[in-house]
Design a protein around this motif. Sequence first.
Motif, PDB file in Angstrom:
ATOM      1  N   VAL A  97      28.574 -82.011  24.188  1.00 20.66           N
ATOM      2  CA  VAL A  97      30.007 -81.924  23.913  1.00 20.66           C
ATOM      3  C   VAL A  97      30.466 -80.471  23.915  1.00 20.66           C
ATOM      4  N   GLY A  98      29.786 -79.615  23.159  1.00 18.68           N
ATOM      5  CA  GLY A  98      30.173 -78.205  23.097  1.00 18.68           C
ATOM      6  C   GLY A  98      30.123 -77.549  24.461  1.00 18.68           C
ATOM      7  N   ARG A  99      29.071 -77.802  25.210  1.00 15.89           N
ATOM      8  CA  ARG A  99      28.924 -77.222  26.546  1.00 15.89           C
ATOM      9  C   ARG A  99      30.046 -77.702  27.469  1.00 15.89           C
ATOM     10  N   ALA A 100      30.403 -78.990  27.386  1.00 17.10           N
ATOM     11  CA  ALA A 100      31.483 -79.526  28.224  1.00 17.10           C
ATOM     12  C   ALA A 100      32.824 -78.876  27.867  1.00 17.10           C
ATOM     13  N   LEU A 101      33.059 -78.618  26.587  1.00 14.90           N
ATOM     14  CA  LEU A 101      34.287 -77.940  26.177  1.00 14.90           C
ATOM     15  C   LEU A 101      34.329 -76.514  26.721  1.00 14.90           C
ATOM     16  N   VAL A 102      33.212 -75.806  26.647  1.00 17.38           N
ATOM     17  CA  VAL A 102      33.150 -74.443  27.187  1.00 17.38           C
ATOM     18  C   VAL A 102      33.351 -74.475  28.700  1.00 17.38           C
ATOM     19  N   ASP A 103      32.771 -75.454  29.372  1.00 23.05           N
ATOM     20  CA  ASP A 103      32.979 -75.585  30.823  1.00 23.05           C
ATOM     21  C   ASP A 103      34.449 -75.807  31.149  1.00 23.05           C
ATOM     22  N   ALA A 104      35.163 -76.599  30.324  1.00 20.53           N
ATOM     23  CA  ALA A 104      36.597 -76.817  30.545  1.00 20.53           C
ATOM     24  C   ALA A 104      37.351 -75.497  30.414  1.00 20.53           C
ATOM     25  N   LEU A 105      36.987 -74.688  29.430  1.00 15.63           N
ATOM     26  CA  LEU A 105      37.606 -73.367  29.264  1.00 15.63           C
ATOM     27  C   LEU A 105      37.380 -72.515  30.502  1.00 15.63           C
ATOM     28  N   HIS A 106      36.149 -72.443  30.967  1.00  8.06           N
ATOM     29  CA  HIS A 106      35.827 -71.609  32.129  1.00  8.06           C
ATOM     30  C   HIS A 106      36.534 -72.117  33.392  1.00  8.06           C
ATOM     31  N   THR A 107      36.653 -73.439  33.542  1.00  6.86           N
ATOM     32  CA  THR A 107      37.368 -74.002  34.688  1.00  6.86           C
ATOM     33  C   THR A 107      38.832 -73.587  34.658  1.00  6.86           C
ATOM     34  N   GLN A 108      39.462 -73.691  33.488  1.00  9.36           N
ATOM     35  CA  GLN A 108      40.870 -73.286  33.347  1.00  9.36           C
ATOM     36  C   GLN A 108      41.031 -71.803  33.677  1.00  9.36           C
ATOM     37  N   MET A 109      40.087 -70.989  33.226  1.00 14.96           N
ATOM     38  CA  MET A 109      40.148 -69.550  33.526  1.00 14.96           C
ATOM     39  C   MET A 109      40.077 -69.304  35.025  1.00 14.96           C
ATOM     40  N   ARG A 110      39.137 -69.969  35.704  1.00 18.81           N
ATOM     41  CA  ARG A 110      39.021 -69.794  37.160  1.00 18.81           C
ATOM     42  C   ARG A 110      40.309 -70.205  37.856  1.00 18.81           C
ATOM     43  N   GLU A 111      40.888 -71.342  37.427  1.00 17.17           N
ATOM     44  CA  GLU A 111      42.129 -71.820  38.041  1.00 17.17           C
ATOM     45  C   GLU A 111      43.280 -70.850  37.844  1.00 17.17           C
ATOM     46  N   ARG A 112      43.297 -70.120  36.745  1.00 17.52           N
ATOM     47  CA  ARG A 112      44.359 -69.155  36.453  1.00 17.52           C
ATOM     48  C   ARG A 112      44.015 -67.743  36.932  1.00 17.52           C
ATOM     49  N   GLY A 113      42.809 -67.556  37.491  1.00 18.17           N
ATOM     50  CA  GLY A 113      42.409 -66.243  37.979  1.00 18.17           C
ATOM     51  C   GLY A 113      42.082 -65.265  36.859  1.00 18.17           C
ATOM     52  N   ILE A 114      41.643 -65.765  35.718  1.00 18.68           N
ATOM     53  CA  ILE A 114      41.280 -64.921  34.575  1.00 18.68           C
ATOM     54  C   ILE A 114      39.766 -64.803  34.531  1.00 18.68           C
ATOM     55  N   GLY A 115      39.268 -63.570  34.582  1.00 21.71           N
ATOM     56  CA  GLY A 115      37.830 -63.370  34.685  1.00 21.71           C
ATOM     57  C   GLY A 115      37.139 -62.880  33.433  1.00 21.71           C
ATOM     58  N   SER A 116      37.855 -62.702  32.330  1.00 18.30           N
ATOM     59  CA  SER A 116      37.237 -62.127  31.141  1.00 18.30           C
ATOM     60  C   SER A 116      37.529 -62.977  29.912  1.00 18.30           C
ATOM     61  N   VAL A 117      36.479 -63.299  29.164  1.00 22.04           N
ATOM     62  CA  VAL A 117      36.611 -64.067  27.917  1.00 22.04           C
ATOM     63  C   VAL A 117      35.699 -63.440  26.875  1.00 22.04           C
ATOM     64  N   TRP A 118      36.149 -63.447  25.631  1.00 22.55           N
ATOM     65  CA  TRP A 118      35.316 -62.927  24.551  1.00 22.55           C
ATOM     66  C   TRP A 118      35.388 -63.860  23.356  1.00 22.55           C
TER      67      TRP A 118
END
Length: 155
Positions: A97-118
């Motif tokens: 579950v946690g990994r899938a949520l993080v993957d959703a975050l990273h997918t949204q970032m890629r779609e928006r062209g955002i390359g940095s997360v902390w």
Amino acid sequence: MTSFRIRRLGPDDAAALVQVAHDETDFTGEPPSPPLTPDAARAYLSDPGVWHWHAEDAGGDPVGFLLAYVHRRRHGEPLDVMFEEIGVRRAWRRQGVGRALVDALHTQMRERGIGSVWVAADSEEARAFYEACGYELDDLQGVILSRAVQTDTPG
């Protein structure tokens, strides 16, 4: 593996926020938080800078959540993401579950062209989870300090 689905919450999902607030201890180990009012929840979920996902079981009940904020920056890349919080019900941990949520975050970032997360890890367990998701420890630039500021208006 038990089945679940990931979805980003929208303005009409205030009830889902109430349920997570009520069951806070099961998700995060913290005492329950007072839920937002319906108007405040709608404003929160309508804010384009707020990214809030739920993992839901087959009946639509939340079994995990992830909250992140998009930040505008004054230099470098124009946007970055602060990964604020993640929680998974105790009974649902170690089921992806946690990994899938993080993957959703990273997918949204890629779609928006955002390359940095902390993200700030507040325990060794959290740090191990984030590292398993590909995060690396940064050199600390200081410490986190906080302060309450008296406001003239509620909320």
